[in-house]
Each structure stands twice: as structure tokens, then as C-alpha cells.
Motif scaffolding. Structure first.
Motif, short mmCIF file in Angstrom:
data_model
loop_
_atom_site.label_atom_id
_atom_site.label_comp_id
_atom_site.label_asym_id
_atom_site.label_seq_id
_atom_site.Cartn_x
_atom_site.Cartn_y
_atom_site.Cartn_z
N LEU A 52 -43.56 -1.47 -17.67
CA LEU A 52 -43.05 -0.18 -17.21
C LEU A 52 -42.48 -0.27 -15.81
CD1 LEU A 52 -45.66 2.44 -18.43
CD2 LEU A 52 -43.38 2.01 -19.33
N LEU A 53 -43.13 -1.01 -14.97
CA LEU A 53 -42.68 -1.15 -13.59
C LEU A 53 -41.35 -1.89 -13.51
CD1 LEU A 53 -43.64 -0.54 -10.71
CD2 LEU A 53 -44.57 -2.84 -10.66
N ASN A 54 -41.15 -2.88 -14.36
CA ASN A 54 -39.92 -3.68 -14.34
C ASN A 54 -38.78 -3.06 -15.12
OD1 ASN A 54 -41.14 -5.64 -12.77
ND2 ASN A 54 -41.88 -6.76 -14.54
N ASN A 55 -39.07 -2.13 -16.00
CA ASN A 55 -38.04 -1.51 -16.82
C ASN A 55 -37.44 -0.32 -16.06
OD1 ASN A 55 -36.42 -0.52 -18.77
ND2 ASN A 55 -37.97 -0.46 -20.36
N HIS A 56 -36.25 -0.48 -15.56
CA HIS A 56 -35.62 0.54 -14.73
C HIS A 56 -35.23 1.79 -15.53
CE1 HIS A 56 -35.69 -2.15 -11.37
NE2 HIS A 56 -35.09 -3.08 -12.09
N ASN A 57 -34.94 1.62 -16.79
CA ASN A 57 -34.57 2.78 -17.61
C ASN A 57 -35.74 3.75 -17.75
OD1 ASN A 57 -32.00 1.73 -18.03
ND2 ASN A 57 -32.64 0.63 -19.87
N VAL A 58 -36.91 3.21 -17.92
CA VAL A 58 -38.09 4.06 -18.04
C VAL A 58 -38.33 4.78 -16.72
CG1 VAL A 58 -40.59 4.05 -18.42
CG2 VAL A 58 -39.11 2.62 -19.83
N LEU A 59 -38.17 4.08 -15.62
CA LEU A 59 -38.37 4.71 -14.31
C LEU A 59 -37.38 5.85 -14.07
CD1 LEU A 59 -39.08 1.62 -12.03
CD2 LEU A 59 -40.70 3.32 -12.84
N LYS A 60 -36.15 5.66 -14.50
CA LYS A 60 -35.13 6.70 -14.33
C LYS A 60 -35.49 7.92 -15.18
CE LYS A 60 -31.37 3.62 -13.15
NZ LYS A 60 -30.09 3.03 -13.55
N GLU A 61 -35.99 7.69 -16.39
CA GLU A 61 -36.38 8.81 -17.25
C GLU A 61 -37.55 9.58 -16.64
OE1 GLU A 61 -37.07 7.67 -21.28
OE2 GLU A 61 -35.19 6.59 -21.43
N ILE A 62 -38.48 8.86 -16.07
CA ILE A 62 -39.63 9.52 -15.44
C ILE A 62 -39.18 10.34 -14.24
CG2 ILE A 62 -41.77 9.09 -14.16
CD1 ILE A 62 -42.23 6.71 -16.05
#
Length: 66
Positions: A52-62
Motif C-alpha cells: 500500500l505504501l509503495n502503490n501510488h495509485n492507492v495513495l492518490k485514491e485515499i
């Protein structure tokens, strides 16, 4: 985002519960079996959170949800 949360509820949340249970059992009985299982569950959880920390798409969604 919703699919990520569903994945968390179906897959990761039960692993966290098992991890907590193994920690408690290991604390009480100090058996190697509980220590090994605890380490396995811990590794799975850590890998998931690193993903989760390395996946930038998930961070943008959050960030969008917040």
C-alpha cells in the motif's frame, strides 16, 4: 478504493485477527508453533502495508477520499 477496502475486509482483517490470537497464545504458552505462525501472519501483514505504501495509485485514491 471500494475494492481495496473489500479486499482488506475479506483477506487482511482475518489475518490480523489470527495474528493477534497467535501473539496472545504465544505470550501464554511460549510454544514454537505459535511463534512460527505469529511470524508468518506478521510477515503477510507487513507485506500488505508495504504494498500500500509503495502503490501510488492507492495513495492518490485515499487522498481523494479524505
Amino acid at each position: 478504493m471500494k475494492s481495496n477496502y473489500e479486499y482488506y475486509l475479506k483477506i487482511i482483517k482475518p489475518i490480523e485477527k489470527k495474528y493477534t490470537r497467535m501473539c496472545t497464545l504465544y505470550h501464554i504458552f511460549k510454544l514454537n508453533t505459535f511463534r512460527i505462525k505469529r511470524n508468518i501472519y506478521n510477515r503477510m501483514i507487513v507485506d500488505y502495508y508495504k504494498f500500500l505504501l509503495n502503490n501510488h495509485n492507492v495513495l492518490k485514491e485515499i487522498e481523494k477520499k479524505l
